[in-house]
Design a protein around this motif. Structure first.
Motif, PDB file in Angstrom:
ATOM      1  N   UNK A 132       1.785  -2.269  -6.323  1.00 30.18           N
ATOM      2  CA  UNK A 132       1.362  -1.248  -5.379  1.00 30.18           C
ATOM      3  C   UNK A 132      -0.144  -0.982  -5.464  1.00 30.18           C
ATOM      4  N   UNK A 133      -0.774  -0.806  -4.310  1.00 27.97           N
ATOM      5  CA  UNK A 133      -2.159  -0.319  -4.253  1.00 27.97           C
ATOM      6  C   UNK A 133      -2.085   1.204  -4.250  1.00 27.97           C
ATOM      7  N   UNK A 134      -2.703   1.822  -5.266  1.00 24.78           N
ATOM      8  CA  UNK A 134      -2.618   3.272  -5.424  1.00 24.78           C
ATOM      9  C   UNK A 134      -3.821   3.993  -4.855  1.00 24.78           C
ATOM     10  N   UNK A 135      -4.955   3.309  -4.735  1.00 21.93           N
ATOM     11  CA  UNK A 135      -6.155   3.955  -4.232  1.00 21.93           C
ATOM     12  C   UNK A 135      -7.189   2.931  -3.830  1.00 21.93           C
ATOM     13  N   UNK A 136      -8.083   3.318  -2.911  1.00 19.04           N
ATOM     14  CA  UNK A 136      -9.123   2.398  -2.436  1.00 19.04           C
ATOM     15  C   UNK A 136     -10.414   3.187  -2.190  1.00 19.04           C
ATOM     16  N   UNK A 137     -11.549   2.602  -2.569  1.00 22.03           N
ATOM     17  CA  UNK A 137     -12.861   3.210  -2.362  1.00 22.03           C
ATOM     18  C   UNK A 137     -13.859   2.112  -1.989  1.00 22.03           C
ATOM     19  N   UNK A 138     -14.920   2.518  -1.336  1.00 22.14           N
ATOM     20  CA  UNK A 138     -16.000   1.573  -1.028  1.00 22.14           C
ATOM     21  C   UNK A 138     -16.885   1.417  -2.248  1.00 22.14           C
ATOM     22  N   UNK A 139     -17.352   0.208  -2.498  1.00 24.95           N
ATOM     23  CA  UNK A 139     -18.258  -0.056  -3.620  1.00 24.95           C
ATOM     24  C   UNK A 139     -19.662   0.372  -3.237  1.00 24.95           C
TER      25      UNK A 139
ATOM     26  N   UNK B 289     -13.883   7.799  14.804  1.00 27.62           N
ATOM     27  CA  UNK B 289     -13.973   7.601  16.256  1.00 27.62           C
ATOM     28  C   UNK B 289     -13.489   6.224  16.705  1.00 27.62           C
ATOM     29  N   UNK B 290     -12.941   5.451  15.776  1.00 25.01           N
ATOM     30  CA  UNK B 290     -12.466   4.103  16.103  1.00 25.01           C
ATOM     31  C   UNK B 290     -10.941   4.126  16.203  1.00 25.01           C
ATOM     32  N   UNK B 291     -10.375   3.556  17.275  1.00 28.88           N
ATOM     33  CA  UNK B 291      -8.916   3.519  17.406  1.00 28.88           C
ATOM     34  C   UNK B 291      -8.265   2.804  16.227  1.00 28.88           C
ATOM     35  N   UNK B 292      -7.196   3.367  15.697  1.00 34.29           N
ATOM     36  CA  UNK B 292      -6.539   2.768  14.545  1.00 34.29           C
ATOM     37  C   UNK B 292      -5.485   1.765  14.999  1.00 34.29           C
ATOM     38  N   UNK B 293      -5.972   0.613  15.462  1.00 40.94           N
ATOM     39  CA  UNK B 293      -5.078  -0.478  15.837  1.00 40.94           C
ATOM     40  C   UNK B 293      -4.971  -1.457  14.686  1.00 40.94           C
ATOM     41  N   UNK B 294      -3.935  -2.292  14.726  1.00 43.28           N
ATOM     42  CA  UNK B 294      -3.752  -3.291  13.670  1.00 43.28           C
ATOM     43  C   UNK B 294      -4.951  -4.234  13.602  1.00 43.28           C
TER      44      UNK B 294
ATOM     45  N   UNK C  26      -5.008   5.749   6.182  1.00 45.12           N
ATOM     46  CA  UNK C  26      -5.662   7.034   5.940  1.00 45.12           C
ATOM     47  C   UNK C  26      -7.132   6.858   5.583  1.00 45.12           C
ATOM     48  N   UNK C  27      -7.439   5.862   4.746  1.00 42.42           N
ATOM     49  CA  UNK C  27      -8.829   5.629   4.353  1.00 42.42           C
ATOM     50  C   UNK C  27      -9.647   5.147   5.556  1.00 42.42           C
ATOM     51  N   UNK C  28      -9.033   4.304   6.382  1.00 40.71           N
ATOM     52  CA  UNK C  28      -9.714   3.827   7.584  1.00 40.71           C
ATOM     53  C   UNK C  28     -10.092   4.991   8.500  1.00 40.71           C
ATOM     54  N   UNK C  29      -9.171   5.927   8.676  1.00 42.94           N
ATOM     55  CA  UNK C  29      -9.442   7.076   9.538  1.00 42.94           C
ATOM     56  C   UNK C  29     -10.575   7.942   8.993  1.00 42.94           C
ATOM     57  N   UNK C  30     -10.626   8.092   7.673  1.00 42.91           N
ATOM     58  CA  UNK C  30     -11.708   8.872   7.061  1.00 42.91           C
ATOM     59  C   UNK C  30     -13.066   8.233   7.294  1.00 42.91           C
ATOM     60  N   UNK C  31     -13.116   6.910   7.211  1.00 41.79           N
ATOM     61  CA  UNK C  31     -14.383   6.194   7.337  1.00 41.79           C
ATOM     62  C   UNK C  31     -14.761   5.925   8.788  1.00 41.79           C
TER      63      UNK C  31
ATOM     64  N   UNK D 136       0.833  -1.195   0.000  1.00 43.64           N
ATOM     65  CA  UNK D 136       0.000   0.000   0.000  1.00 43.64           C
ATOM     66  C   UNK D 136       0.870   1.249   0.000  1.00 43.64           C
ATOM     67  N   UNK D 137       0.535   2.209  -0.862  1.00 47.65           N
ATOM     68  CA  UNK D 137       1.311   3.434  -0.989  1.00 47.65           C
ATOM     69  C   UNK D 137       1.055   4.355   0.190  1.00 47.65           C
ATOM     70  N   UNK D 138       2.123   4.761   0.872  1.00 46.19           N
ATOM     71  CA  UNK D 138       2.080   5.791   1.919  1.00 46.19           C
ATOM     72  C   UNK D 138       0.898   5.644   2.874  1.00 46.19           C
ATOM     73  N   UNK D 139       0.756   4.463   3.439  1.00 47.65           N
ATOM     74  CA  UNK D 139      -0.270   4.252   4.468  1.00 47.65           C
ATOM     75  C   UNK D 139      -1.677   4.555   3.980  1.00 47.65           C
ATOM     76  N   UNK D 140      -1.945   4.234   2.722  1.00 51.82           N
ATOM     77  CA  UNK D 140      -3.255   4.562   2.167  1.00 51.82           C
ATOM     78  C   UNK D 140      -4.372   3.810   2.879  1.00 51.82           C
TER      79      UNK D 140
END
Length: 274
Positions: free
Chosen positions: A267-274, A239-244, A231-236, A224-228
């Protein structure tokens, strides 16, 4: 006389008279370095886990592709090269592209193999060099059609699920080989690749996570590129702790996902929800 185990070669030189009688002679021993990369064939290079040195002729070329990686302009071009063992696609990056000409023979140093679209091909690396040679190569074209039909699609958007997320902890990976870098003893700020020996300065924004995706019902590993993923998890889930554990659970249970990826760079360049 050559000792293959120690790479030692003994050379004997004699001085003879006009009657071909030995007047004097001397013996010298030459030790060849273990680090010299010997010229190999395309077939052997495709089986090797270490960088190879090839002598091959350029048989075909395809369209040059430009892209941005980490906000830096890059380019690559797919060639087909051949020697006495057969042919293979060769992925050439950046300025090395300008070194090659059709139907001419070149010496390729520090060429590595990589798996793309479930096929082993060859690729240049940051340490690769290409030099022209006047030597003549008569290539074996028995698999030329297979090489020409190789799928050259790189950046692709697919709908898929995460099959496994082996490592969402932050680890540095080699930008060339895409494997985890090893910390150097006593040098906490320096990391080294066990494959190409490239050294890297440890910077937190270069950390990537490895994942396994389902592509055409087969498991394929990507990074995954630069912790993508984080970052996406935090956007979605602000309020949820970002643990492994939370990251893995979220991506494994909420698929399928629409993912943009690069096959050639794994490399994964981008991710979106369907």
């Amino acid at each position: 006389m050559l000792d293959s185990k120690s790479n030692r070669q003994t050379i004997k030189v004699s001085i003879n008279s006009k009657d071909d009688k030995c007047i004097d002679w001397a013996e010298s021993e030459v030790v060849q370095s273990d680090y010299i990369i010997r010229t190999t064939t395309i077939y052997d290079a495709l089986l090797s886990n270490t960088p190879s040195r090839l002598q091959a002729v350029v048989l075909d070329e395809n369209e040059e592709i430009s892209f941005n990686e980490n906000e830096k302009p890059c380019r690559y071009k797919m060639f087909i090269i051949g020697d006495s063992s057969g042919t293979t696609p060769l992925l050439v990056h950046n300025d090395l592209i300008d070194s090659l000409k059709m139907s001419e023979t070149f010496i390729f140093n520090q060429i590595k193999r990589e798996e793309t679209h479930d096929k082993m091909i060859l690729s240049t690396s940051p340490n690769s060099t290409i030099s022209h040679t006047t030597n003549t190569i008569n290539p074996n074209l028995h698999n030329m059609e297979e090489s020409m039909l190789f799928n050259q699609i790189d950046i692709q958007q697919i709908n898929t699920c995460f099959e496994e997320i082996p490592n969402l902890q932050k680890e540095m990976i080699c930008p060339s080989c895409k494997i985890n870098l090893i910390p150097m003893a006593g040098k906490g700020h320096l990391l080294k690749c066990g494959n190409c020996s490239k050294m890297t300065w440890c910077k937190s924004n270069d950390f990537n996570g490895s994942v396994v995706l389902q592509i055409d019902n087969q498991a394929s590993s990507f990074f995954a590129v630069k912790n993508i993923l984080q970052n996406f998890f935090q956007q979605q889930n602000p309020n949820v702790p970002m643990t492994s554990e939370n990251l893995s659970k979220y991506y494994l249970l909420n698929g399928p996902w629409k993912i943009t990826l690069s096959h050639f760079h794994r490399l994964i360049l981008g991710i979106h929800k369907i």
